[in-house]
Design an enzyme around this catalytic site. Sequence first.
Site, PDB file in Angstrom:
ATOM      1  N   GLU A   1      51.948 -62.917 -35.177  1.00  0.00           N
ATOM      2  CA  GLU A   1      51.538 -63.718 -34.027  1.00  0.00           C
ATOM      3  C   GLU A   1      51.508 -65.224 -34.327  1.00  0.00           C
ATOM      4  O   GLU A   1      50.972 -66.011 -33.542  1.00  0.00           O
ATOM      5  CB  GLU A   1      50.193 -63.214 -33.491  1.00  0.00           C
TER       6      GLU A   1
ATOM      7  N   GLY B   1      44.420 -57.792 -36.215  1.00  0.00           N
ATOM      8  CA  GLY B   1      43.846 -59.126 -36.098  1.00  0.00           C
ATOM      9  C   GLY B   1      44.480 -60.104 -37.065  1.00  0.00           C
ATOM     10  O   GLY B   1      45.254 -59.730 -37.956  1.00  0.00           O
TER      11      GLY B   1
ATOM     12  N   SER C   1      51.564 -63.743 -40.356  1.00  0.00           N
ATOM     13  CA  SER C   1      51.212 -62.883 -39.235  1.00  0.00           C
ATOM     14  C   SER C   1      52.287 -62.932 -38.155  1.00  0.00           C
ATOM     15  O   SER C   1      52.846 -63.991 -37.862  1.00  0.00           O
ATOM     16  CB  SER C   1      49.878 -63.360 -38.645  1.00  0.00           C
TER      17      SER C   1
END
Length: 223
Positions: free
Chosen positions: A88, A37, A86
């Site tokens: 992402e 996450g 991150s």
Amino acid sequence: MSIDTSVRSLASVQLREEILYYCRESVRCGLNFNTQGNISVRITADDGTEAVVITPSDVRYDAMSPEDMLVVAMDGTVLEGDLLPSTELPVHLAHYRRRPDARAIVHTESTFVNVLGVLGQQIDPVLLNMVLYAKGTIPVMPFEFSTNADFGRRSAELMGDDVNAVVWANHGLLAVGVSLKLAFKVAVAVEENAEVLHHASLSGVPNVLAYDRIEIPEGARLP
Ligand SMILES: [Zn+2]
């Protein structure tokens, strides 16, 4: 690293601590495991320039500190921070570009979202919290690796303007909100809804709620 107090950070200590709080809360609520996450928040500088504060890559939440958060320009350039952002990040940036109302993004890899995701089943709202915060049926992106901008553009396109989340099949959920608190509420609500929807579907045909048919009484406080 420590924050260099001679140079004012674009991201306040309070915001960095809030992001860390919700990272740890995502584990406590069973939405994430290990280093899975990520979370980001869009900020606007005094001159109107926008940037994103995002969690670092591959750092355990219990070992993460507020100083580990990165500040990144909307073109992906790292402005502050020593760690890698991150993986992402390009996906977050694509979602922020597509949805000007999105001020925060929470990505989770929770179990029942993934149960429905691997079956390619969209998540219909059957609980009040989900319909209030996610605002409709959550679409499912077919599986693919999720770290590039092109994936992000298509993910944001599939989410569209009316709902606040999208499932990535065989991976997890991306939720947006006008604040980090609300984006987190979306992620929690979608997981809870996915669990109930999964179990209820085994016994019958669940009653699906429609956001535009929910009558919210004047002055009502939301759950
Ligand atoms: Zn992920």
